[in-house]
Design a protein around this motif. Structure first.
Motif, PDB file in Angstrom:
ATOM      1  N   LEU A 117      27.036  -1.225  63.371  1.00 44.38           N
ATOM      2  CA  LEU A 117      26.701  -1.007  64.787  1.00 44.38           C
ATOM      3  C   LEU A 117      26.306   0.452  65.025  1.00 44.38           C
ATOM      4  O   LEU A 117      27.159   1.358  64.974  1.00 44.38           O
ATOM      5  CB  LEU A 117      27.882  -1.393  65.676  1.00 44.38           C
ATOM      6  N   GLN A 118      25.027   0.644  65.290  1.00 45.67           N
ATOM      7  CA  GLN A 118      24.509   2.000  65.500  1.00 45.67           C
ATOM      8  C   GLN A 118      25.188   2.664  66.708  1.00 45.67           C
ATOM      9  O   GLN A 118      25.426   3.870  66.699  1.00 45.67           O
ATOM     10  CB  GLN A 118      22.984   1.949  65.686  1.00 45.67           C
ATOM     11  N   ASP A 119      25.528   1.863  67.735  1.00 48.19           N
ATOM     12  CA  ASP A 119      26.179   2.455  68.929  1.00 48.19           C
ATOM     13  C   ASP A 119      27.486   3.153  68.558  1.00 48.19           C
ATOM     14  O   ASP A 119      27.817   4.201  69.101  1.00 48.19           O
ATOM     15  CB  ASP A 119      26.485   1.370  69.970  1.00 48.19           C
ATOM     16  N   PHE A 120      28.258   2.556  67.644  1.00 54.27           N
ATOM     17  CA  PHE A 120      29.500   3.202  67.217  1.00 54.27           C
ATOM     18  C   PHE A 120      29.196   4.467  66.408  1.00 54.27           C
ATOM     19  O   PHE A 120      29.858   5.500  66.558  1.00 54.27           O
ATOM     20  CB  PHE A 120      30.353   2.240  66.370  1.00 54.27           C
ATOM     21  N   LEU A 121      28.185   4.383  65.555  1.00 48.41           N
ATOM     22  CA  LEU A 121      27.837   5.558  64.736  1.00 48.41           C
ATOM     23  C   LEU A 121      27.334   6.711  65.613  1.00 48.41           C
ATOM     24  O   LEU A 121      27.566   7.877  65.303  1.00 48.41           O
ATOM     25  CB  LEU A 121      26.780   5.181  63.690  1.00 48.41           C
ATOM     26  N   ASP A 122      26.669   6.377  66.727  1.00 44.45           N
ATOM     27  CA  ASP A 122      26.214   7.436  67.641  1.00 44.45           C
ATOM     28  C   ASP A 122      27.419   8.201  68.200  1.00 44.45           C
ATOM     29  O   ASP A 122      27.402   9.432  68.285  1.00 44.45           O
ATOM     30  CB  ASP A 122      25.401   6.842  68.811  1.00 44.45           C
ATOM     31  N   VAL A 123      28.476   7.454  68.563  1.00 46.01           N
ATOM     32  CA  VAL A 123      29.688   8.119  69.075  1.00 46.01           C
ATOM     33  C   VAL A 123      30.323   8.947  67.953  1.00 46.01           C
ATOM     34  O   VAL A 123      30.736  10.092  68.154  1.00 46.01           O
ATOM     35  CB  VAL A 123      30.704   7.086  69.624  1.00 46.01           C
ATOM     36  N   LEU A 124      30.369   8.356  66.760  1.00 41.04           N
ATOM     37  CA  LEU A 124      30.939   9.079  65.611  1.00 41.04           C
ATOM     38  C   LEU A 124      30.207  10.408  65.395  1.00 41.04           C
ATOM     39  O   LEU A 124      30.829  11.453  65.177  1.00 41.04           O
ATOM     40  CB  LEU A 124      30.838   8.205  64.357  1.00 41.04           C
ATOM     41  N   GLU A 125      28.869  10.361  65.488  1.00 42.77           N
ATOM     42  CA  GLU A 125      28.086  11.593  65.270  1.00 42.77           C
ATOM     43  C   GLU A 125      28.439  12.657  66.301  1.00 42.77           C
ATOM     44  O   GLU A 125      28.601  13.830  65.969  1.00 42.77           O
ATOM     45  CB  GLU A 125      26.592  11.273  65.328  1.00 42.77           C
ATOM     46  N   GLN A 126      28.580  12.241  67.562  1.00 36.56           N
ATOM     47  CA  GLN A 126      28.964  13.211  68.608  1.00 36.56           C
ATOM     48  C   GLN A 126      30.335  13.800  68.295  1.00 36.56           C
ATOM     49  O   GLN A 126      30.563  15.004  68.421  1.00 36.56           O
ATOM     50  CB  GLN A 126      29.040  12.532  69.982  1.00 36.56           C
ATOM     51  N   ARG A 127      31.268  12.929  67.861  1.00 39.51           N
ATOM     52  CA  ARG A 127      32.622  13.422  67.561  1.00 39.51           C
ATOM     53  C   ARG A 127      32.606  14.359  66.357  1.00 39.51           C
ATOM     54  O   ARG A 127      33.333  15.348  66.329  1.00 39.51           O
ATOM     55  CB  ARG A 127      33.556  12.255  67.268  1.00 39.51           C
ATOM     56  N   GLU A 170      30.184  16.262  65.445  1.00 41.13           N
ATOM     57  CA  GLU A 170      29.629  17.546  65.919  1.00 41.13           C
ATOM     58  C   GLU A 170      30.696  18.342  66.657  1.00 41.13           C
ATOM     59  O   GLU A 170      30.921  19.510  66.383  1.00 41.13           O
ATOM     60  CB  GLU A 170      28.450  17.306  66.880  1.00 41.13           C
ATOM     61  N   SER A 171      31.379  17.667  67.588  1.00 40.55           N
ATOM     62  CA  SER A 171      32.301  18.413  68.453  1.00 40.55           C
ATOM     63  C   SER A 171      33.552  18.873  67.713  1.00 40.55           C
ATOM     64  O   SER A 171      34.223  19.796  68.159  1.00 40.55           O
ATOM     65  CB  SER A 171      32.664  17.603  69.700  1.00 40.55           C
ATOM     66  N   THR A 172      33.855  18.244  66.583  1.00 41.25           N
ATOM     67  CA  THR A 172      35.025  18.692  65.804  1.00 41.25           C
ATOM     68  C   THR A 172      34.625  19.593  64.631  1.00 41.25           C
ATOM     69  O   THR A 172      35.478  19.977  63.836  1.00 41.25           O
ATOM     70  CB  THR A 172      35.811  17.472  65.252  1.00 41.25           C
ATOM     71  N   GLY A 173      33.338  19.886  64.514  1.00 36.03           N
ATOM     72  CA  GLY A 173      32.878  20.767  63.433  1.00 36.03           C
ATOM     73  C   GLY A 173      32.861  20.093  62.067  1.00 36.03           C
ATOM     74  O   GLY A 173      32.833  20.759  61.033  1.00 36.03           O
ATOM     75  N   MET A 174      32.870  18.758  62.042  1.00 33.85           N
ATOM     76  CA  MET A 174      32.936  18.021  60.768  1.00 33.85           C
ATOM     77  C   MET A 174      31.586  17.419  60.353  1.00 33.85           C
ATOM     78  O   MET A 174      31.493  16.751  59.335  1.00 33.85           O
ATOM     79  CB  MET A 174      33.976  16.878  60.877  1.00 33.85           C
ATOM     80  N   ALA A 175      30.546  17.666  61.151  1.00 24.84           N
ATOM     81  CA  ALA A 175      29.280  16.942  60.947  1.00 24.84           C
ATOM     82  C   ALA A 175      28.687  17.168  59.554  1.00 24.84           C
ATOM     83  O   ALA A 175      28.098  16.252  58.975  1.00 24.84           O
ATOM     84  CB  ALA A 175      28.280  17.338  62.030  1.00 24.84           C
ATOM     85  N   GLU A 176      28.853  18.356  59.017  1.00 28.79           N
ATOM     86  CA  GLU A 176      28.244  18.636  57.703  1.00 28.79           C
ATOM     87  C   GLU A 176      28.811  17.788  56.586  1.00 28.79           C
ATOM     88  O   GLU A 176      28.178  17.576  55.566  1.00 28.79           O
ATOM     89  CB  GLU A 176      28.469  20.111  57.345  1.00 28.79           C
ATOM     90  N   LYS A 177      30.048  17.312  56.787  1.00 28.80           N
ATOM     91  CA  LYS A 177      30.698  16.542  55.720  1.00 28.80           C
ATOM     92  C   LYS A 177      30.458  15.036  55.839  1.00 28.80           C
ATOM     93  O   LYS A 177      30.841  14.278  54.959  1.00 28.80           O
ATOM     94  CB  LYS A 177      32.217  16.808  55.743  1.00 28.80           C
ATOM     95  N   ILE A 178      29.845  14.616  56.954  1.00 24.56           N
ATOM     96  CA  ILE A 178      29.763  13.170  57.250  1.00 24.56           C
ATOM     97  C   ILE A 178      28.311  12.718  57.368  1.00 24.56           C
ATOM     98  O   ILE A 178      27.525  13.320  58.110  1.00 24.56           O
ATOM     99  CB  ILE A 178      30.510  12.857  58.571  1.00 24.56           C
ATOM    100  N   SER A 179      27.961  11.657  56.636  1.00 20.69           N
ATOM    101  CA  SER A 179      26.628  11.043  56.778  1.00 20.69           C
ATOM    102  C   SER A 179      26.789   9.624  57.318  1.00 20.69           C
ATOM    103  O   SER A 179      27.257   8.743  56.584  1.00 20.69           O
ATOM    104  CB  SER A 179      25.919  10.951  55.424  1.00 20.69           C
ATOM    105  N   PRO A 180      26.427   9.379  58.565  1.00 19.44           N
ATOM    106  CA  PRO A 180      26.525   8.019  59.107  1.00 19.44           C
ATOM    107  C   PRO A 180      25.468   7.113  58.468  1.00 19.44           C
ATOM    108  O   PRO A 180      24.352   7.557  58.194  1.00 19.44           O
ATOM    109  CB  PRO A 180      26.232   8.192  60.602  1.00 19.44           C
ATOM    110  N   LEU A 181      25.846   5.861  58.244  1.00 15.98           N
ATOM    111  CA  LEU A 181      24.924   4.911  57.630  1.00 15.98           C
ATOM    112  C   LEU A 181      25.063   3.563  58.334  1.00 15.98           C
ATOM    113  O   LEU A 181      26.118   2.924  58.271  1.00 15.98           O
ATOM    114  CB  LEU A 181      25.255   4.756  56.140  1.00 15.98           C
TER     115      LEU A 181
END
Ligand SMILES: C[S@@+](CC[C@H](N)C(=O)[O-])C[C@H]1O[C@@H](n2cnc3c(N)ncnc32)[C@H](O)[C@@H]1O
Length: 250
Positions: free
Chosen positions: A70-80, A82-93
């Protein structure tokens, strides 16, 4: 709005989309005895909006592929992320868990909270094994009977919803049968259901119904969730999620 969209609408604001807890994710990490300094490649499968993904990123030196269909859930994950400074370690698929793009022996850890049932526990543990390096770890939570016999109402409900539900010893046997050595197991406590999943969901019901014009479809979804909550409250001595931690054998 179809039922699927409604379910996304009800669940995407939740911290989690199923029973679980941040302390329990960390407990599983500790039981897995993962070296927190070692560079790791991890897949968090059926990650939802990423409660576990973000903790794994925070605690480990890892590159994490966060998989959900579900892309909608991954969109929320991406925002989270970013806001927690973890985006560089996470690749949503955005991908189905029965069609994963990983190479054989690519991953150090497969993590999956409250999601493997979507393809069946046995099917998941058997098919995901090849993606793990030798000695790699599988950490998966799975709905589990806590008692050897259950009230008929509860048994009938789950036989209908998920016939693969079973006691922990049977789940552990499945892991052994498919080339894993179990190294840890614990049961999610009641707070993971009530305080961290059901009550926050109940608090969203009113807004959800208003947003969706109090439609019959929306009311049906709320009624089904309420029934599940009542069943859990009545029969919680018999059922929970088990968290299974297992190492891939040679
Ligand atoms: C009960 S939720 C658990 C989400 C998250 N792991 C958590 O604990 O909050 C199950 C998740 O599996 C995802 N899912 C269901 N079927 C799937 C499939 N075939 N492939 C990938 N994801 C799937 C759902 O979109 C949902 O996010």
């Amino acid at each position: 709005m179809d039922d699927y969209k409604l379910l996304i609408d009800l669940h995407k604001e939740g911290h989690r989309q199923g029973p679980g807890g941040d302390a329990e994710t960390e407990l599983a990490l500790n039981l897995a005895m993962i070296d927190r300094a070692e560079p790791l490649k991890i897949a968090d499968i059926g990650c939802g909006t990423g409660a576990s993904t973000i903790l794994l990123a925070r605690f480990l030196n890892a590159r994490i592929t966060a998989v959900d269909f579900l892309q909608d859930f991954l969109d929320v994950l991406e925002q989270r992320a970013e806001s927690t400074g973890m985006a560089e370690k996470i690749s949503p698929l955005a991908r189905s868990m029965d069609d994963l793009p990983f190479a054989d022996e690519e991953l150090d850890v497969i993590w999956s909270e409250g999601a493997i049932y979507n393809i069946g526990f046995e099917n998941g543990v058997a098919n995901w094994r090849r993606y793990l390096k030798a000695g790699g770890l599988l950490v998966a939570s799975e709905i589990t009977w806590l008692t050897d016999s259950r009230p008929t109402e509860l048994q009938n409900h789950w036989d209908n919803e998920y016939p693969e539900i079973d006691v922990a010893s049977a789940k552990i046997r499945v892991l052994e049968k498919h080339g894993y050595s179990p190294i840890g197991y614990f049961v999610l406590p009641e707070r993971c259901w009530m305080d961290q999943y059901y009550r926050p969901m109940q608090a969203r019901f009113e807004d959800f119904l208003n947003r969706n014009g109090n439609s019959e479809e929306a009311r049906t979804i709320v009624a089904a969730e309420q029934r599940e909550i009542e069943l859990y409250e009545r029969y919680k001595a018999h059922i929970s999620y088990g968290v299974y931690i297992a190492k891939k054998t040679e």
